[in-house]
Write a protein that holds these residues in place. Sequence first.
Motif, PDB file in Angstrom:
ATOM      1  N   MET A  58      42.730  39.311  49.428  1.00  0.00           N
ATOM      2  CA  MET A  58      43.689  40.240  48.836  1.00  0.00           C
ATOM      3  C   MET A  58      43.024  41.569  48.521  1.00  0.00           C
ATOM      4  SD  MET A  58      45.602  37.510  46.404  1.00  0.00           S
ATOM      5  CE  MET A  58      46.585  38.630  45.465  1.00  0.00           C
ATOM      6  N   ASN A  98      43.457  38.314  31.343  1.00  0.00           N
ATOM      7  CA  ASN A  98      43.543  36.871  31.103  1.00  0.00           C
ATOM      8  C   ASN A  98      44.326  36.122  32.174  1.00  0.00           C
ATOM      9  OD1 ASN A  98      41.936  35.728  29.167  1.00  0.00           O
ATOM     10  ND2 ASN A  98      43.137  36.588  27.495  1.00  0.00           N
ATOM     11  N   THR A  99      44.579  36.780  33.311  1.00  0.00           N
ATOM     12  CA  THR A  99      45.055  36.047  34.483  1.00  0.00           C
ATOM     13  C   THR A  99      44.095  36.375  35.620  1.00  0.00           C
ATOM     14  OG1 THR A  99      46.374  37.757  35.538  1.00  0.00           O
ATOM     15  CG2 THR A  99      47.415  36.555  33.728  1.00  0.00           C
ATOM     16  N   SER A 100      44.250  35.683  36.746  1.00  0.00           N
ATOM     17  CA  SER A 100      43.351  35.949  37.880  1.00  0.00           C
ATOM     18  C   SER A 100      43.531  37.360  38.417  1.00  0.00           C
ATOM     19  CB  SER A 100      43.618  34.964  39.008  1.00  0.00           C
ATOM     20  OG  SER A 100      43.510  33.662  38.511  1.00  0.00           O
ATOM     21  N   LEU A 101      44.687  37.956  38.115  1.00  0.00           N
ATOM     22  CA  LEU A 101      44.930  39.286  38.662  1.00  0.00           C
ATOM     23  C   LEU A 101      43.939  40.323  38.138  1.00  0.00           C
ATOM     24  CD1 LEU A 101      48.813  39.477  38.757  1.00  0.00           C
ATOM     25  CD2 LEU A 101      47.220  39.194  40.648  1.00  0.00           C
ATOM     26  N   ALA A 161      36.532  36.665  34.197  1.00  0.00           N
ATOM     27  CA  ALA A 161      37.223  35.444  34.622  1.00  0.00           C
ATOM     28  C   ALA A 161      38.022  34.885  33.451  1.00  0.00           C
ATOM     29  CB  ALA A 161      36.209  34.419  35.107  1.00  0.00           C
ATOM     30  N   PRO A 218      39.774  32.186  31.058  1.00  0.00           N
ATOM     31  CA  PRO A 218      39.311  30.839  30.762  1.00  0.00           C
ATOM     32  C   PRO A 218      39.838  29.856  31.790  1.00  0.00           C
ATOM     33  CG  PRO A 218      40.048  31.891  28.761  1.00  0.00           C
ATOM     34  CD  PRO A 218      40.375  32.830  29.888  1.00  0.00           C
ATOM     35  N   GLY A 219      38.973  29.012  32.313  1.00  0.00           N
ATOM     36  CA  GLY A 219      39.402  27.968  33.235  1.00  0.00           C
ATOM     37  C   GLY A 219      39.377  28.375  34.698  1.00  0.00           C
ATOM     38  N   VAL A 220      39.148  29.660  35.016  1.00  0.00           N
ATOM     39  CA  VAL A 220      39.101  30.081  36.414  1.00  0.00           C
ATOM     40  C   VAL A 220      37.640  30.311  36.804  1.00  0.00           C
ATOM     41  CG1 VAL A 220      39.708  31.878  38.068  1.00  0.00           C
ATOM     42  CG2 VAL A 220      41.370  31.121  36.370  1.00  0.00           C
ATOM     43  N   HIS A 264      26.602  29.259  36.632  1.00  0.00           N
ATOM     44  CA  HIS A 264      26.545  28.103  35.738  1.00  0.00           C
ATOM     45  C   HIS A 264      25.519  27.081  36.227  1.00  0.00           C
ATOM     46  CE1 HIS A 264      29.590  29.466  33.125  1.00  0.00           C
ATOM     47  NE2 HIS A 264      30.570  29.411  34.008  1.00  0.00           N
ATOM     48  N   MET A 297      50.967  38.615  58.125  1.00  0.00           N
ATOM     49  CA  MET A 297      50.058  39.109  57.081  1.00  0.00           C
ATOM     50  C   MET A 297      50.802  39.332  55.772  1.00  0.00           C
ATOM     51  SD  MET A 297      46.894  39.569  57.160  1.00  0.00           S
ATOM     52  CE  MET A 297      45.742  40.003  55.889  1.00  0.00           C
ATOM     53  N   LEU A 313      51.630  36.068  54.147  1.00  0.00           N
ATOM     54  CA  LEU A 313      50.437  35.464  53.568  1.00  0.00           C
ATOM     55  C   LEU A 313      50.131  36.130  52.234  1.00  0.00           C
ATOM     56  CD1 LEU A 313      47.935  33.640  53.966  1.00  0.00           C
ATOM     57  CD2 LEU A 313      46.802  35.616  54.947  1.00  0.00           C
ATOM     58  N   PHE A 314      50.235  37.446  52.272  1.00  0.00           N
ATOM     59  CA  PHE A 314      49.915  38.224  51.083  1.00  0.00           C
ATOM     60  C   PHE A 314      50.845  37.859  49.917  1.00  0.00           C
ATOM     61  CE2 PHE A 314      49.636  42.244  48.705  1.00  0.00           C
ATOM     62  CZ  PHE A 314      48.275  42.254  48.558  1.00  0.00           C
ATOM     63  N   LEU A 360      50.066  34.474  48.607  1.00  0.00           N
ATOM     64  CA  LEU A 360      48.859  34.490  47.780  1.00  0.00           C
ATOM     65  C   LEU A 360      49.156  35.033  46.390  1.00  0.00           C
ATOM     66  CD1 LEU A 360      46.092  35.615  50.274  1.00  0.00           C
ATOM     67  CD2 LEU A 360      46.113  33.549  48.910  1.00  0.00           C
ATOM     68  N   THR A 361      49.912  36.124  46.364  1.00  0.00           N
ATOM     69  CA  THR A 361      50.224  36.732  45.073  1.00  0.00           C
ATOM     70  C   THR A 361      50.947  35.729  44.181  1.00  0.00           C
ATOM     71  OG1 THR A 361      50.585  38.724  46.339  1.00  0.00           O
ATOM     72  CG2 THR A 361      51.165  38.796  44.006  1.00  0.00           C
ATOM     73  N   MET A 365      48.579  33.073  43.032  1.00  0.00           N
ATOM     74  CA  MET A 365      47.655  33.486  41.975  1.00  0.00           C
ATOM     75  C   MET A 365      48.338  33.514  40.626  1.00  0.00           C
ATOM     76  SD  MET A 365      44.838  34.188  43.564  1.00  0.00           S
ATOM     77  CE  MET A 365      44.039  34.940  42.181  1.00  0.00           C
ATOM     78  N   VAL A 366      49.560  34.040  40.622  1.00  0.00           N
ATOM     79  CA  VAL A 366      50.264  34.150  39.345  1.00  0.00           C
ATOM     80  C   VAL A 366      50.546  32.749  38.797  1.00  0.00           C
ATOM     81  CG1 VAL A 366      52.360  34.923  38.219  1.00  0.00           C
ATOM     82  CG2 VAL A 366      51.244  36.385  39.895  1.00  0.00           C
ATOM     83  N   THR A 378      47.477  30.930  37.275  1.00  0.00           N
ATOM     84  CA  THR A 378      46.900  31.344  35.998  1.00  0.00           C
ATOM     85  C   THR A 378      47.380  30.408  34.901  1.00  0.00           C
ATOM     86  OG1 THR A 378      48.738  32.828  35.748  1.00  0.00           O
ATOM     87  CG2 THR A 378      46.705  33.760  36.577  1.00  0.00           C
ATOM     88  N   PRO A 379      46.487  30.125  33.967  1.00  0.00           N
ATOM     89  CA  PRO A 379      46.852  29.159  32.935  1.00  0.00           C
ATOM     90  C   PRO A 379      48.050  29.651  32.125  1.00  0.00           C
ATOM     91  CG  PRO A 379      44.813  30.291  32.376  1.00  0.00           C
ATOM     92  CD  PRO A 379      45.160  30.694  33.764  1.00  0.00           C
ATOM     93  N   PHE A 407      50.131  30.071  28.941  1.00  0.00           N
ATOM     94  CA  PHE A 407      49.705  30.058  27.560  1.00  0.00           C
ATOM     95  C   PHE A 407      50.714  29.331  26.681  1.00  0.00           C
ATOM     96  CE2 PHE A 407      46.819  33.062  29.247  1.00  0.00           C
ATOM     97  CZ  PHE A 407      45.675  32.825  28.518  1.00  0.00           C
ATOM     98  N   ASP A 410      41.400  26.641  26.094  1.00  0.00           N
ATOM     99  CA  ASP A 410      41.014  27.584  27.141  1.00  0.00           C
ATOM    100  C   ASP A 410      39.567  27.962  26.907  1.00  0.00           C
ATOM    101  OD1 ASP A 410      43.443  27.789  28.530  1.00  0.00           O
ATOM    102  OD2 ASP A 410      44.239  29.054  26.930  1.00  0.00           O
ATOM    103  N   MET A 411      38.697  27.484  27.793  1.00  0.00           N
ATOM    104  CA  MET A 411      37.263  27.643  27.564  1.00  0.00           C
ATOM    105  C   MET A 411      36.712  28.755  28.438  1.00  0.00           C
ATOM    106  SD  MET A 411      34.643  26.329  25.911  1.00  0.00           S
ATOM    107  CE  MET A 411      34.906  24.621  25.426  1.00  0.00           C
ATOM    108  N   PHE A 412      36.089  29.747  27.821  1.00  0.00           N
ATOM    109  CA  PHE A 412      35.392  30.801  28.567  1.00  0.00           C
ATOM    110  C   PHE A 412      33.904  30.579  28.375  1.00  0.00           C
ATOM    111  CE2 PHE A 412      33.257  34.973  28.228  1.00  0.00           C
ATOM    112  CZ  PHE A 412      33.374  35.383  29.538  1.00  0.00           C
ATOM    113  N   GLU A 413      33.192  30.428  29.493  1.00  0.00           N
ATOM    114  CA  GLU A 413      31.762  30.152  29.386  1.00  0.00           C
ATOM    115  C   GLU A 413      30.928  31.272  29.983  1.00  0.00           C
ATOM    116  OE1 GLU A 413      31.231  25.616  30.354  1.00  0.00           O
ATOM    117  OE2 GLU A 413      32.943  26.620  31.240  1.00  0.00           O
TER     118      GLU A 413
END
Lengths: 565, 319
Positions: free
Chosen positions: A373, A434-437, A515, A517-519, A528, B1, B4-5, B8-9, B12-13, B16-17, B19, B51-54
């Motif tokens: 993308m 906070n999204t992949s975007l 990134a 969280p979780g992605v 990591h 194309m 596909l695009f 994908l969009t 992706m949306v 996403t987790p 909330f 939601d874990m950010f590492e």
Amino acid sequence: MFELVLSQWQTQRSRWLAPALLWLAIALLVVIVGLPVLAILLYALFPHINEWSLAEPFSALLPTLADKQLLSATVNSLRLSAAITLLSCLLALPLACQRNRMSDRSGRWWDALLMVPFLIPPYIGSMAWMQLLQVKGFSEQLLGFNLAPYLYSFPGIVSVMALHLFPMIYFAASNALRVVGHRYGDVARVFGARPWQIFSRIYLPLVLPSLVSSCLIVFILSIEEFGTPEILGNRFGFHVIVTAIHDKFSDWPIDLPGASVLSLILIVIALAAYLLQRYISERFSANLDQQVINPPPLRRSLLARTLTQLLFIVVAVLAVVLPLLSISLSALMNTLSGGLHWNNLSLQPLLRLFDGDGDAWAAISTSLSLALMAACCTVLIALLVAFAVVRLRARATVLLDFLSILPNAIPGMAIAVGLILTWNQRFWPLTPYNTSLILLLAYVCLMLPYPIRMLSAALRQLPRSLDDAAYISGASELTVIFRILAPLLAPVALAAGFIVFAISTRELVSSIMLAPPGVETVATYVFHQFDQGSINAGMAMSLVTILVSGSIIVCGQRLQGRVRP
Amino acid sequence: MKKLFAALTVGMVLATPAFATDHLVVYSAGPKPLSSGLAKAFEAKTGIKVDMFEATAGKIMARYEAEKANPQVDVIISAAWADAISLDQAGELLPYHSANAASVPAALQTPNYVAQGAAALAIAYNPQSGLPAPTRWSDLTQPTYKDQVTMPDPAKSGSSLTLVQGLVAKDETAAWKLFEGLAANQTLVPGPNNAAMNPVLQGAKGVVFGAVDYLVIGAKAKGESIEVVYPKDGTVLAPRPMMIIKTSQHQDAAKQFIDFALSEEGQKLVADEFILPARTDIQAKRPGWNDLSIIDFNEAAAAASAAATKAKFAAIMMK
């Protein structure tokens, strides 16, 4: 007389599309690049802007700039980038010249191979060289010698980084040379010019705009590069501005405003480099009246062909084979301390990636789809920007052009902070944060300079008379763009798309910060693994990604062969 | 194309987790199996989504700082005690005392934050290097170890800074003399913990001064040739603070998370990563509370002069 007709014709038909495109390009760049950069600028001036407060203005400026080490770091950065740009040119130019004398078939092979350095993340590449050349490294275990003193030195860093970056110049120069074709050289040869004269008096000036703008990219990428100076430079006390910036991001207490101030220095350097590039390109702006997109290969002696192949082989071994070999060996080693012994090598680290929870596949597919993308978005935006910058003589285009180089000048971490400051605000009704975007936005922002540089350089080579001829014949602006310019630019657009794709698949620094969280992306996964001390798993993941995205690019190259008129 | 695009969009949306109202945002510094293990077990037990950010401690703090206009995080688990001290001094922490913290040593808890576990700083050496096993910190200044020692950079590793601070607090003159000896022995200070340990695993160097012990024990468990030595003259703990941020929108869930991390189940997950559990009544899978001789020092006071300590260290080592 002719001009009179033209201007009459122009007034009769209103040109609404061009200004609209200009405004669209400006709007896009301002949102994608301008806002985060502005956020960084504001942060440098107002250290509490992250809390919506203008308290203690300018308090971060002086203490940061008064640091005694800063001057030497700045000098080091400039010295390093200049040396890398020079060495990259020396590597890339002979290859690009030879590339155009080959048949298109074998040429595309080498093109695909020389795309590999982009696929290797710089920090992985540096680790690979370390594993190879350090004391008791692979070379010492297999052949009994190490090159540690050379690797951990200024020439060592320059070599490692130039071997990583030279393809940028190679692709730009060989595309430019392809458009020039052989005719001018043939004419000169008829009149008795020597090869060196032909190169320096004819080809070099003609491809100079492309060359200089790719040099600008390499220069600015070297200024911004973090991994290699961090990994290799730390060994002999070599510090650059970017490592200073990263220290501010990771040292307690975190000093984001200070890091922003240091980013300003990089922006100033980028501005200076940009102006220099502009000055040189304008002096040598080359317009070719007859385009040769597909020059026939030259008939050459066997000796010349062998020498050419040899040159390519040597460079490919250094830039592609050795790093890949080192990465593969590391990925196959059960333990680091076990060394290169048959009983320490197995496919376990590779296989272990794909059993269990499927995290590795998820990371790969996230990275690949984001990269795809990002490639599509950046190339489309870049076409727009290139058209606006090159074809429209508006004042705003200089700003547009400079804006398009900025993301490369600012370290990824700072861009990430700028993106957070921009998009993590309550007043946005909708936000990608906070999204992949947000990762897509970050990649587009970081990668935009490549296609913009490549496409505007290519567009500069296409004469304006081409457009005018079409207009006179009654073509609309849309027709000119889609039927005339787009097909001529397609090969360059594809090449730029591949570069963006390759670099995005392994983007690390902003991915870690942004990134959601979780992605996980490939880079955060590798990070990591290293963090847990599993070098082999991290290397295995890098290897898989290099292979997967490499084969996607090879398929694309085949497609490119068909696209070419 | 185009198709596909678009696909994908949309993908992706959707990916996403989402909330949910009942969820908790946790920023945690490594090791990943521990963070994700804790999150999964907590979700299973309470039904609250985590939601874990590492990332590294530094990047977590950088993200936290950048997000101040619209804070996202509820709980931070850092690898650097100093992070907790500075956030506490800035008044950004929510006071909470967990009932499960009863058997956590007093030094590892305050009214506003508590340790999840701790690492001890140790010497790690590669037996294949042929070097004699060191027994105390000062051994590494001997000629035998010349050109063989690495040390994580206190500027890039919070635990390494803690070690320098601890040794300086114990005996200032001796400590700086020790570092001068290390510098004279060509000690390499290449960066964060991994940068110091890798050359030793690979055989380019022989010993790490100030390795994080659970990383070494973990590497050994994977079959690496590496041994950990706790110096006789005492070692320093690098506790991993857990804290609830005052702006948290999910304070109850955050408190439950701290409780869980300090519960027997949570502490066993900590122990599984070879980290010293904060609770003294949980069995460690490595030298435990009774096996370590720990240098006690005032971390808050040391944190106040951290910049000067780092500068002095750099001046000696980078000479």
